[in-house]
Design a protein around this motif. Structure first.
Motif, short mmCIF file in Angstrom:
data_model
loop_
_atom_site.label_atom_id
_atom_site.label_comp_id
_atom_site.label_asym_id
_atom_site.label_seq_id
_atom_site.Cartn_x
_atom_site.Cartn_y
_atom_site.Cartn_z
N UNK A 168 2.28 34.11 58.16
CA UNK A 168 1.18 34.75 57.43
C UNK A 168 1.15 34.23 56.00
N UNK A 169 -0.06 34.03 55.47
CA UNK A 169 -0.22 33.50 54.11
C UNK A 169 -0.42 34.65 53.13
N UNK A 170 0.67 35.08 52.52
CA UNK A 170 0.59 36.12 51.50
C UNK A 170 -0.12 35.58 50.26
N UNK A 171 -0.68 36.47 49.49
CA UNK A 171 -1.33 36.07 48.24
C UNK A 171 -0.32 35.35 47.34
N UNK A 172 -0.70 34.19 46.86
CA UNK A 172 0.18 33.42 45.98
C UNK A 172 1.04 32.40 46.70
N UNK A 173 1.03 32.41 48.03
CA UNK A 173 1.89 31.48 48.77
C UNK A 173 1.45 30.03 48.56
N UNK A 174 0.13 29.78 48.55
CA UNK A 174 -0.34 28.40 48.36
C UNK A 174 0.04 27.89 46.97
N UNK A 214 22.06 35.06 57.86
CA UNK A 214 21.67 36.33 57.24
C UNK A 214 20.25 36.21 56.70
N UNK A 215 19.61 37.37 56.52
CA UNK A 215 18.31 37.40 55.86
C UNK A 215 18.55 37.40 54.35
N UNK A 216 17.74 36.60 53.64
CA UNK A 216 17.93 36.47 52.21
C UNK A 216 17.50 37.73 51.46
N UNK A 217 18.28 38.09 50.44
CA UNK A 217 17.84 39.03 49.41
C UNK A 217 18.54 38.62 48.13
N UNK A 218 18.03 39.07 47.01
CA UNK A 218 18.49 38.52 45.72
C UNK A 218 19.96 38.81 45.44
N UNK A 219 20.54 39.79 46.10
CA UNK A 219 21.96 40.11 45.87
C UNK A 219 22.86 39.64 47.01
N UNK A 220 22.35 38.79 47.88
CA UNK A 220 23.15 38.30 49.01
C UNK A 220 24.32 37.47 48.49
N UNK A 221 25.56 37.80 48.85
CA UNK A 221 26.71 36.99 48.42
C UNK A 221 26.68 35.63 49.11
N UNK A 222 26.89 34.57 48.35
CA UNK A 222 26.80 33.21 48.87
C UNK A 222 28.16 32.72 49.33
N UNK A 263 23.26 30.09 56.17
CA UNK A 263 21.86 29.76 56.48
C UNK A 263 21.05 31.03 56.29
N UNK A 264 20.28 31.07 55.22
CA UNK A 264 19.51 32.28 54.85
C UNK A 264 18.06 32.12 55.29
N UNK A 265 17.46 33.21 55.70
CA UNK A 265 16.07 33.16 56.14
C UNK A 265 15.24 34.21 55.43
N UNK A 266 13.99 33.83 55.11
CA UNK A 266 13.04 34.74 54.47
C UNK A 266 11.84 34.90 55.40
N UNK A 300 5.69 41.65 55.91
CA UNK A 300 6.81 41.35 55.03
C UNK A 300 6.45 41.65 53.58
N UNK A 301 7.47 41.98 52.80
CA UNK A 301 7.32 42.13 51.35
C UNK A 301 8.10 41.00 50.71
N UNK A 302 7.40 40.11 50.01
CA UNK A 302 8.04 38.92 49.46
C UNK A 302 7.69 38.77 47.99
N UNK A 303 8.70 38.56 47.17
CA UNK A 303 8.53 38.34 45.74
C UNK A 303 8.81 36.86 45.48
N UNK A 304 7.75 36.08 45.30
CA UNK A 304 7.91 34.64 45.14
C UNK A 304 8.61 34.29 43.83
N UNK A 305 8.44 35.11 42.80
CA UNK A 305 9.12 34.85 41.52
C UNK A 305 10.63 34.99 41.68
N UNK A 306 11.07 36.02 42.38
CA UNK A 306 12.50 36.20 42.64
C UNK A 306 13.04 35.05 43.48
N UNK A 307 12.26 34.63 44.45
CA UNK A 307 12.69 33.53 45.32
C UNK A 307 12.85 32.23 44.52
N UNK A 308 11.89 31.95 43.65
CA UNK A 308 11.96 30.75 42.81
C UNK A 308 13.17 30.82 41.89
N UNK A 309 13.41 31.98 41.28
CA UNK A 309 14.56 32.14 40.39
C UNK A 309 15.86 31.92 41.14
#
Length: 214
Positions: A53-59, A157-165, A170-173, A179-188
């Motif tokens: 699905x193409x969330x707003x801001x994905x492009x 595991x599924x990725x989240x910003x506090x996931x221990x590395x 192999x993380x998946x989003x 889905x609820x996705x924060x592209x700014x957090x993902x980029x950071x």
């Protein structure tokens, strides 16, 4: 001496022709010697995005994405309705794989064949990697995919910003309609924790296999 040089030149030409034939005939590869689902690597961390699905801001996020890239697992229906974003992906050479349906949907080979056809038509090559949406691989499906020389993958595991590395992760989003996705957090996260390709994670080196559209 001249005969030796001629023989060496002939041997070189045969080798070049043979390698070209191999890369043409085998556009994909088996990472394992038997039908096995890869869920963890050994070196660094890999990030995957499951795109249906193409969330707003994905492009915009795709346009601004910088290497090292995540692996984009693309749903065939999304591929068909997203030609503009497919062009962005191809222009930037972002690595892709095929995201399938839930495992229970594969009642015959036709469904998988149709998905591969859509992927190949839009991206110009067969997928090297495949994952079911529910992360399940029945034995019949495993054999079918393995025989197509496509590798099977599920996340550690599924990725989240506090996931221990940890090495090999192999993380998946999931990027689905619900889905609820924060592209700014993902980029950071990607800026602070550089990711490696799935091949580098599993094998320890970047895959350089040349692939030709068929």
């Amino acid at each position: 001496m001249r005969k030796i040089l001629l023989l060496l030149a002939l041997a070189f030409l045969i080798l070049v022709f043979y390698q070209k034939q191999i890369t043409t005939i085998l556009p994909t590869f088996n990472a394992t010697n038997e039908p096995t689902v890869i869920s963890k690597g050994h070196y660094g961390q890999t990030l995957m995005l499951e795109v249906t699905f193409s969330h707003e801001g994905f492009d915009t996020w795709l346009e601004n994405l910088k290497a090292p890239y995540p692996l984009l697992l693309l749903d065939s229906a999304w591929i068909e309705r997203s030609p503009a974003m497919i062009e962005i992906i191809k222009d930037k050479r972002i690595p892709t794989a095929l995201l399938g349906h839930n495992s229970t949907d594969y009642t015959n080979e036709k469904i998988l064949e149709e998905e591969i056809t859509v992927y190949k038509k839009s991206l110009g090559k067969e997928p090297l990697w495949f994952m079911t949406k529910d992360y399940v691989f029945p034995e019949d499906l495993k054999k079918l995919i393995f025989n197509r020389r496509i590798n099977m993958l599920i996340p550690t595991a599924l990725w989240h910003k506090d996931l221990p590395l940890e090495d090999g992760l192999i993380m998946s989003v999931p990027i689905h309609a619900n889905s609820i996705i924060n592209f700014e957090q993902l980029t950071l996260f990607m800026q602070q924790s550089p990711v490696v390709s799935i091949e580098e994670n599993v094998f320890g080196y970047q895959l350089k296999t040349k692939r030709f559209p068929q």
